[in-house]
Design a protein around this motif. Structure first.
Motif, PDB file in Angstrom:
ATOM      1  N   ALA A  14      -9.907   0.443  13.465  1.00  0.00           N
ATOM      2  CA  ALA A  14     -10.778   0.921  12.390  1.00  0.00           C
ATOM      3  C   ALA A  14      -9.956   1.513  11.244  1.00  0.00           C
ATOM      4  O   ALA A  14     -10.200   1.213  10.072  1.00  0.00           O
ATOM      5  N   LYS A  15      -8.970   2.345  11.583  1.00  0.00           N
ATOM      6  CA  LYS A  15      -8.098   2.928  10.553  1.00  0.00           C
ATOM      7  C   LYS A  15      -7.320   1.838   9.838  1.00  0.00           C
ATOM      8  O   LYS A  15      -7.148   1.881   8.621  1.00  0.00           O
ATOM      9  N   LEU A  16      -6.848   0.870  10.593  1.00  0.00           N
ATOM     10  CA  LEU A  16      -6.080  -0.223  10.007  1.00  0.00           C
ATOM     11  C   LEU A  16      -6.913  -0.955   8.953  1.00  0.00           C
ATOM     12  O   LEU A  16      -6.430  -1.230   7.860  1.00  0.00           O
ATOM     13  N   LEU A  44      -7.917  -1.981   3.164  1.00  0.00           N
ATOM     14  CA  LEU A  44      -8.797  -1.991   1.994  1.00  0.00           C
ATOM     15  C   LEU A  44      -8.297  -1.032   0.919  1.00  0.00           C
ATOM     16  O   LEU A  44      -8.321  -1.352  -0.277  1.00  0.00           O
ATOM     17  N   MET A  45      -7.846   0.136   1.346  1.00  0.00           N
ATOM     18  CA  MET A  45      -7.305   1.111   0.395  1.00  0.00           C
ATOM     19  C   MET A  45      -6.050   0.563  -0.291  1.00  0.00           C
ATOM     20  O   MET A  45      -5.846   0.787  -1.488  1.00  0.00           O
ATOM     21  N   GLU A  46      -5.224  -0.150   0.445  1.00  0.00           N
ATOM     22  CA  GLU A  46      -4.015  -0.747  -0.140  1.00  0.00           C
ATOM     23  C   GLU A  46      -4.395  -1.813  -1.165  1.00  0.00           C
ATOM     24  O   GLU A  46      -3.817  -1.879  -2.244  1.00  0.00           O
ATOM     25  N   PHE A  47      -5.390  -2.643  -0.842  1.00  0.00           N
ATOM     26  CA  PHE A  47      -5.842  -3.642  -1.806  1.00  0.00           C
ATOM     27  C   PHE A  47      -6.418  -2.985  -3.056  1.00  0.00           C
ATOM     28  O   PHE A  47      -6.280  -3.512  -4.153  1.00  0.00           O
ATOM     29  N   ARG A  80       3.156  -5.466  14.228  1.00  0.00           N
ATOM     30  CA  ARG A  80       2.287  -6.617  14.467  1.00  0.00           C
ATOM     31  C   ARG A  80       2.998  -7.924  14.109  1.00  0.00           C
ATOM     32  O   ARG A  80       2.762  -8.953  14.731  1.00  0.00           O
ATOM     33  N   PHE A  81       3.892  -7.889  13.114  1.00  0.00           N
ATOM     34  CA  PHE A  81       4.673  -9.064  12.742  1.00  0.00           C
ATOM     35  C   PHE A  81       5.583  -9.472  13.898  1.00  0.00           C
ATOM     36  O   PHE A  81       5.696 -10.651  14.233  1.00  0.00           O
ATOM     37  N   LYS A  82       6.232  -8.484  14.512  1.00  0.00           N
ATOM     38  CA  LYS A  82       7.111  -8.761  15.649  1.00  0.00           C
ATOM     39  C   LYS A  82       6.343  -9.333  16.829  1.00  0.00           C
ATOM     40  O   LYS A  82       6.873 -10.148  17.582  1.00  0.00           O
ATOM     41  N   SER A  84      -4.131 -12.909   7.923  1.00  0.00           N
ATOM     42  CA  SER A  84      -3.696 -13.410   6.623  1.00  0.00           C
ATOM     43  C   SER A  84      -3.655 -12.315   5.556  1.00  0.00           C
ATOM     44  O   SER A  84      -2.753 -12.309   4.720  1.00  0.00           O
ATOM     45  N   ASP A  85      -4.600 -11.382   5.575  1.00  0.00           N
ATOM     46  CA  ASP A  85      -4.561 -10.310   4.583  1.00  0.00           C
ATOM     47  C   ASP A  85      -3.366  -9.388   4.814  1.00  0.00           C
ATOM     48  O   ASP A  85      -2.763  -8.881   3.866  1.00  0.00           O
ATOM     49  N   GLU A  86      -2.988  -9.213   6.065  1.00  0.00           N
ATOM     50  CA  GLU A  86      -1.826  -8.388   6.383  1.00  0.00           C
ATOM     51  C   GLU A  86      -0.538  -9.058   5.913  1.00  0.00           C
ATOM     52  O   GLU A  86       0.384  -8.384   5.448  1.00  0.00           O
ATOM     53  N   ARG A  87      -0.486 -10.367   5.994  1.00  0.00           N
ATOM     54  CA  ARG A  87       0.685 -11.091   5.477  1.00  0.00           C
ATOM     55  C   ARG A  87       0.824 -10.889   3.977  1.00  0.00           C
ATOM     56  O   ARG A  87       1.932 -10.745   3.457  1.00  0.00           O
TER      57      ARG A  87
END
Length: 81
Positions: free
Chosen positions: A8-10, A15-18, A37-39, A45-48
């Motif tokens: 939920a925080k993630l 969204l806040m980063e966007f 998470r990358f490792k 896709s949004d995280e990428r």
């Protein structure tokens, strides 16, 4: 690295980063979580896109927001029916 943050925080922090309103301390934790998470090969896709924006301009918020805005517009065009 600390514990993984809740899903939920993630979502809220992404969204806040966007939106360009994520504070620096939370942004650092978000990037650490995305790195973890990358490792694990479990990025969405949004995280990428967030990681790509950080690689391009880690210290310039305006450039990151410009990149993310362009990526979101392109993403919208690709998904339009």
């Amino acid at each position: 690295m600390g514990q993984p943050i809740s899903l939920a925080k993630l979502r809220v922090w992404k969204l806040m980063e966007f939106a360009g309103i994520l504070p620096n301390k939370k942004r650092r934790v978000l990037l650490e979580e995305l790195g973890r998470r990358f490792k694990e090969n479990s990025l969405e896709s949004d995280e990428r896109r967030i990681l790509a924006a950080d690689k391009i301009s880690p210290n310039n918020k305006r450039e990151r927001m410009k990149f993310l805005r362009q990526e979101l517009k392109a993403w919208e065009k690709r998904t339009a029916v």
